[in-house]
Design a protein around this motif. Structure first.
Motif, PDB file in Angstrom:
ATOM      1  N   ALA A  62      -1.881   4.247   9.037  1.00  0.00           N
ATOM      2  CA  ALA A  62      -3.000   4.578   8.102  1.00  0.00           C
ATOM      3  C   ALA A  62      -3.019   5.840   7.778  1.00  0.00           C
ATOM      4  O   ALA A  62      -3.005   6.615   8.633  1.00  0.00           O
ATOM      5  CB  ALA A  62      -4.173   3.917   8.921  1.00  0.00           C
ATOM      6  N   PRO A  63      -3.763   6.443   6.559  1.00  0.00           N
ATOM      7  CA  PRO A  63      -4.120   7.628   6.347  1.00  0.00           C
ATOM      8  C   PRO A  63      -4.743   8.350   7.357  1.00  0.00           C
ATOM      9  O   PRO A  63      -5.879   7.624   7.794  1.00  0.00           O
ATOM     10  CB  PRO A  63      -4.611   7.520   4.945  1.00  0.00           C
TER      11      PRO A  63
ATOM     12  N   ARG B  78      -4.544  15.111   4.866  1.00  0.00           N
ATOM     13  CA  ARG B  78      -4.447  13.917   5.119  1.00  0.00           C
ATOM     14  C   ARG B  78      -2.930  13.398   4.914  1.00  0.00           C
ATOM     15  O   ARG B  78      -2.642  13.403   3.655  1.00  0.00           O
ATOM     16  CB  ARG B  78      -5.543  12.914   4.528  1.00  0.00           C
TER      17      ARG B  78
ATOM     18  N   ASP C 279      -9.477   1.101   0.038  1.00  0.00           N
ATOM     19  CA  ASP C 279      -9.377   1.347   1.574  1.00  0.00           C
ATOM     20  C   ASP C 279      -9.328   2.658   1.968  1.00  0.00           C
ATOM     21  O   ASP C 279      -9.238   3.243   3.097  1.00  0.00           O
ATOM     22  CB  ASP C 279      -9.104   0.327   2.420  1.00  0.00           C
ATOM     23  N   HIS C 280      -8.202   3.460   0.980  1.00  0.00           N
ATOM     24  CA  HIS C 280      -7.819   4.731   0.994  1.00  0.00           C
ATOM     25  C   HIS C 280      -8.940   6.007   1.130  1.00  0.00           C
ATOM     26  O   HIS C 280      -9.772   5.657  -0.014  1.00  0.00           O
ATOM     27  CB  HIS C 280      -6.913   5.093   0.083  1.00  0.00           C
TER      28      HIS C 280
ATOM     29  N   SER D  80      -0.569  10.420   4.500  1.00  0.00           N
ATOM     30  CA  SER D  80      -0.429   9.024   3.895  1.00  0.00           C
ATOM     31  C   SER D  80       1.003   8.569   3.823  1.00  0.00           C
ATOM     32  O   SER D  80       1.712   9.545   3.651  1.00  0.00           O
ATOM     33  CB  SER D  80      -1.093   8.890   2.508  1.00  0.00           C
TER      34      SER D  80
ATOM     35  N   CYS E 293      -4.172   9.872  -3.711  1.00  0.00           N
ATOM     36  CA  CYS E 293      -4.875   8.559  -3.753  1.00  0.00           C
ATOM     37  C   CYS E 293      -4.000   7.388  -3.578  1.00  0.00           C
ATOM     38  O   CYS E 293      -2.623   7.371  -3.498  1.00  0.00           O
ATOM     39  CB  CYS E 293      -5.209   8.321  -5.249  1.00  0.00           C
ATOM     40  N   GLY E 294      -4.767   6.547  -2.748  1.00  0.00           N
ATOM     41  CA  GLY E 294      -3.877   5.429  -2.262  1.00  0.00           C
ATOM     42  C   GLY E 294      -3.764   4.518  -3.653  1.00  0.00           C
ATOM     43  O   GLY E 294      -4.631   4.147  -4.241  1.00  0.00           O
TER      44      GLY E 294
ATOM     45  N   ARG F 262       0.864  -1.108   0.103  1.00  0.00           N
ATOM     46  CA  ARG F 262       0.080  -0.088   0.091  1.00  0.00           C
ATOM     47  C   ARG F 262       0.763   1.367   0.038  1.00  0.00           C
ATOM     48  O   ARG F 262       1.645   1.513   0.854  1.00  0.00           O
ATOM     49  CB  ARG F 262      -1.066  -0.028   1.307  1.00  0.00           C
TER      50      ARG F 262
ATOM     51  N   ASN G 100      -9.599   8.030  -2.446  1.00  0.00           N
ATOM     52  CA  ASN G 100     -10.037   7.587  -3.643  1.00  0.00           C
ATOM     53  C   ASN G 100     -10.689   6.426  -3.650  1.00  0.00           C
ATOM     54  O   ASN G 100     -11.426   6.193  -4.757  1.00  0.00           O
ATOM     55  CB  ASN G 100      -8.772   7.424  -4.374  1.00  0.00           C
TER      56      ASN G 100
ATOM     57  N   THR H  49       1.234   5.614  -1.837  1.00  0.00           N
ATOM     58  CA  THR H  49       0.231   6.550  -2.491  1.00  0.00           C
ATOM     59  C   THR H  49       0.867   7.168  -3.580  1.00  0.00           C
ATOM     60  O   THR H  49       2.169   7.233  -3.765  1.00  0.00           O
ATOM     61  CB  THR H  49       0.324   7.909  -1.371  1.00  0.00           C
TER      62      THR H  49
ATOM     63  N   ASP I 230      -6.259   1.804  -4.111  1.00  0.00           N
ATOM     64  CA  ASP I 230      -6.586   1.338  -2.919  1.00  0.00           C
ATOM     65  C   ASP I 230      -8.123   1.431  -2.645  1.00  0.00           C
ATOM     66  O   ASP I 230      -8.241   2.707  -2.113  1.00  0.00           O
ATOM     67  CB  ASP I 230      -5.617   1.568  -1.927  1.00  0.00           C
TER      68      ASP I 230
END
Length: 894
Positions: free
Chosen positions: A536-537, A460, A40-41, A462, A21-22, A11, A44, A13, A38
């Motif tokens: 995590a973000p 955010r 879960d990000h 990341s 975006c992840g 994972r 995005n 960015t 991603d």
């Protein structure tokens, strides 16, 4: 082939815009890397744009800088770093700290930025550290600080989806922040009553979802939003309670706005009174309003005032900090925000502390245990290169950016670097326009190899995680800066990992803070290596360890709490600038394209991303084109006192009369005559120092070429040599080679010889067709039956299907029939021409879409997507698909 640092999915960015975006990156044993969004990000949720989707195609090593160089000769790291440390130390000793400078990039990671800023401001003792982020969001920073007392972005991306009205001003969101545009488009599809207004001189792809497009004159934004404030007051749409409890200066701002009637706004903006009135009414009656602004606002001599005029309207209505409300600056680079957090601009201090504040300086100096601290603002980008030019700067370190292309008045930057006694360039690519001036080149780690953090437009943080090993002798930027600092004799730079730097950054943000400063991530200090790796973000502020789970409201200012000393926001009186007199000139507007990024050092490696638009162009209104005697596909000179560029004419009603748009991306490596930075002026906002890259006055003139040519070839063309022989060249990578546009002022005596020169094989088997009467020639070169290249020459712009021709490079051999079609420049029924690429994600051409529509199989964008997948990934091509559908259906009904 590059070695993988991991064999499992990592994972990370995205390396491009400020959406952040992840990305899921999965290296394969063959050296390729599969890229996916991603899910879960929270930026995005699995979406990626065309550039993000193609990241795996940009990781090759063929153009990498893999070893330090001194004077163009490979050197050891020890020798290169000793030289950098010695030359910077000598300059400081002989001429003072302000004789040296760093020029950095919003593509550096926060950890890189932190170490460089600490070294320059706290140990060398100068604030001469600026960044290419000065070119994209410095005016937003100034506007935030004037209004809020700090550089605070109040809202979150989710606010765009919750708003009743989204105003996009100076922002082509569809092309510059595509995933954010997708989120907005999806929200509008789910809630059709949501209204979207686009304010832009051009009718861009963003207008696909707009309920109204205001084709405003350049720099008309202040007048429009001052007029809006006046309308809000007149209509009683202001929030008196919020104003009285949380702000100062409203009466002065309202009084100054009284003269800005709708009629006057129309005169100042070039808009119609009715459309202005409709916009004002919509803003008045829409409680949940988000105003998004970007480079079209910031890159202006009145950029700071534009930002404050927007913020004034949100403060006056109390529409800030609550769900679906607020002014929202979206940044252009992946870590422009992170750079702001660590004080990466020359007029800022680390952790959002103020360089001009003695207490803040003392606080940072004590934390760093620094021998000195810069006590005055350093040189902003344009001023910095002026100082290089006039000899004040004796040593300059450029990292992660290409100012010879991207800076305003880039010709002056080129001349300045040529005069500078000592230039260091930390780079990923061996040959860039700027690297050519480096006395020392230092190989830096690239995306996929770097380890650290970035902060996106909604605050955010990341992680960028490595999934590839650093190739050759490449090193992380933070490690390079730290090594030079130690060699200069400075303590406090013994970092072993990026996690150590992040921890120091987090601890500094919390020093004597207690909520008095907006930026704090003290709750992220003390992370173990494993916790940092797994971070995590998360949006800042993160003031306590319990906030790491992000269960809190992440917005600012719904209940006041501004960062001026009295806790109140400030209304700022803004005066519209005096409209420029054009006197037969046009206003040059520069910006980005959908599939390219900055100076193409990364996106230029992807054939897919080069397929949509492969050469620089000037977008002209048909009336302007007619006035200047320019026809579709002509080459045109775009000229100013600073310099000129030669680009292709694109004539379209999308462009406002009196304006010309030219993209910023092309460099000497791809199109030597297409560098628009050579044309832009260096006028700038007096407060932010941000260059006004969208308002250069230019003249245009048809380029009188004796011949035009289009070529395909397997080997990369020798652009440096060709640039000395032809007036215009623009090269782009294809799947199995290169495509090249050319033009010359002197007639070509021998097309066959020229074709052989292009391919670099004078003994190639050559097939030629020539019509001396029409000036047409077609040349194809072969070696052992395999196509090496083909050249199509004409006295006017060449009418050959580019994509069909490019496809010929994929064939293993050419029989007589294939050779005949190759010279003709068109395929048979078995190899139809796909047309110009519309969807870069799935390589779908205009002719494929048009044929589908004409057959009746698809008459909507959604149906085209179902059949061809076009428009179903990043969605940035949807407006072009709709245009093709409309044109085909109109033709069928005629």
């Amino acid at each position: 082939m590059q070695a993988a640092a991991a064999t499992k999915t990592v994972r990370t960015t995205c390396a491009y815009c400020g959406v952040g975006c992840g990305v899921l990156a999965t290296p394969a044993v063959d050296g390729s890397v599969a890229i996916a969004g991603d899910p879960d990000h929270p930026a995005n949720f699995g979406r990626l744009c065309s550039k993000g989707s193609a990241l795996g195609e940009t990781l090759g090593l063929e153009e990498r800088l893999l070893q330090p160089q001194i004077g163009g000769v490979p050197a050891t790291w020890d020798r290169a770093l000793d030289m950098v440390a010695a030359r910077f130390s000598e300059a400081v000793a002989d001429h003072g700290p302000d004789s040296v400078a760093f020029y950095l990039s919003g593509q550096l990671l926060t950890e890189d930025y932190y170490v460089a800023n600490k070294l320059m401001k706290g140990f060398i003792g100068s604030a001469n550290i600026d960044t290419n982020s000065r070119l994209c969001m410095a005016s937003a920073v100034t506007g935030h600080k004037r209004a809020f007392g700090a550089d605070t972005v109040p809202g979150s991306y989710v606010d765009l989806e919750m708003a009743d009205l989204v105003v996009l001003t100076g922002s082509n969101l569809a092309w510059c922040h595509p995933v954010l545009f997708q989120r907005l488009a999806a929200a509008k599809a789910a809630r059709p009553q949501m209204q979207v207004v686009v304010i832009d001189p051009r009718r861009t792809a963003t207008c696909e979802i707009a309920d109204a497009h205001l084709a405003i004159a350049a720099d008309g934004d202040v007048a429009l939003f001052v007029g809006l404030l006046n309308a809000l007051v007149k209509e009683g749409a202001i929030d008196r309670d919020y104003i009285e409890r949380h702000t100062l200066g409203f009466s002065d701002a309202a009084r100054a706005a009284q003269t800005m009637s709708v009629r006057k706004v129309a005169a100042e903006t070039g808009l119609g009174e009715a459309e202005i009135g409709d916009f004002f009414e919509l803003f008045v009656r829409s409680e949940r309003v988000v105003t998004i602004y970007s480079q079209g606002v910031n890159q202006s001599c009145s950029g700071s005032d534009k930002v404050n005029a927007i913020i004034n309207c949100h403060l006056a209505t109390g529409r800030i900090g609550r769900p679906g409300m607020g002014p929202f600056s979206v940044t252009g680079q992946p870590n422009a925000m992170g750079g702001r957090e660590v004080g990466g601009l020359s007029n800022m201090l680390a952790a959002h502390m103020a360089l001009e504040d003695a207490a803040d300086r003392a606080r940072v100096q004590a934390f760093w245990r620094a021998p000195r601290i810069a006590d005055h603002a350093g040189l902003k980008a344009v001023e910095l290169f002026d100082a290089v030019a006039d000899g004040r700067i004796k040593a300059l370190w450029i990292a992660g950016t290409n100012p010879v292309v991207s800076m305003a008045r880039s010709g002056q930057v080129e001349r300045a670097l040529a005069r500078c006694p000592f230039v260091v360039v930390s780079e990923v690519i061996a040959k860039t326009d700027t690297a050519a001036f480096g006395d020392v080149l230092l190989p830096a780690a690239a995306w996929g190899e770097k380890n650290g953090t970035v902060t996106n437009s909604e605050r955010r943080i990341s992680r960028q995680r490595p999934f590839l090993a650093c190739p050759g002798e490449a090193r992380p930027d933070w490690a390079i800066f730290a090594d030079v600092a130690r060699r200069m004799g400075f303590e406090g730079f013994d970092y072993q990992t990026a996690a150590e730097i992040f921890d120091e950054h987090a601890r500094l943000s919390a020093v004597e803070n207690h909520g008095s400063r907006d930026f704090e991530i003290g709750g992220l200090s003390g992370l173990t290596e494993a916790e940092y790796d797994a971070l995590a973000p998360i949006q800042w502020p993160v003031r306590a360890r319990r906030d790491r789970q992000e269960t809190r409201d992440s917005r600012f200012f719904a209940e006041g709490g501004f960062f001026h000393s009295d806790g109140r926001a400030r209304f700022v009186v803004t005066d519209p600038p005096v409209a420029a007199t054009l006197a037969g000139k046009l206003v040059l507007n520069t910006g980005r394209l959908r599939d390219h990024w900055h100076t193409m050092t990364r996106t230029g490696l992807s054939a897919r991303l080069s397929a949509h638009i492969a050469e620089p162009f000037a977008e002209l209104n048909p009336r302007d084109a007619a006035n200047f005697g320019i026809k579709e596909a002509d080459l045109v000179r775009v000229m100013s006192p600073q310099g000129e560029a030669i680009v292709r004419a694109l004539i379209t009603e999308r462009q406002r009369l009196g304006s010309v748009f030219v993209p910023m991306h092309w460099t000497r490596r791809f199109a030597p005559s297409g560098r628009i930075g050579a044309v832009t002026h260096a006028a700038r906002d007096p407060l932010s120092g941000q260059p006004a890259l969208k308002t250069t006055k230019v003249t245009i003139k048809r380029f009188e070429a004796a011949w035009h040519a289009f070529a395909i070839m397997r080997a990369r063309p020798d652009i440096d040599r060709l640039a000395g022989e032809v007036a215009y060249i623009a090269a782009a990578r294809t799947q199995d080679g290169w495509r090249v546009e050319l033009a010359g002022e002197a007639a070509l005596a021998d097309p066959a010889a020229f074709g052989q020169t292009l391919t670099g094989d004078p003994d190639a088997e050559t097939v030629i067709y020539r019509d001396r009467k029409t000036g047409t020639a077609r040349v194809a070169m072969f070696r052992n039956g395999r196509l090496l290249g083909a050249l199509y020459l004409s006295r006017s712009p060449v009418e050959v299907s580019r994509n069909w021709a490019v496809m010929q490079l994929t064939l293993s051999e050419h029989d007589a029939g294939n050779r005949s079609r190759l010279l003709a420049g068109r395929g048979g029924a078995d190899r139809p021409d796909p047309g110009a690429t519309i969807c870069a994600c799935f390589s779908v051409g205009a002719n494929q879409i048009a044929a589908l529509v004409a057959s009746g199989e698809a008459t909507t964008v959604e149906a085209v997507g179902n059949a061809l997948r076009a428009g179903t990934n990043c969605g940035s091509c949807r407006s072009e698909i709709k245009t093709i559908i409309d044109d085909v259906r109109l033709g069928l009904s005629a």
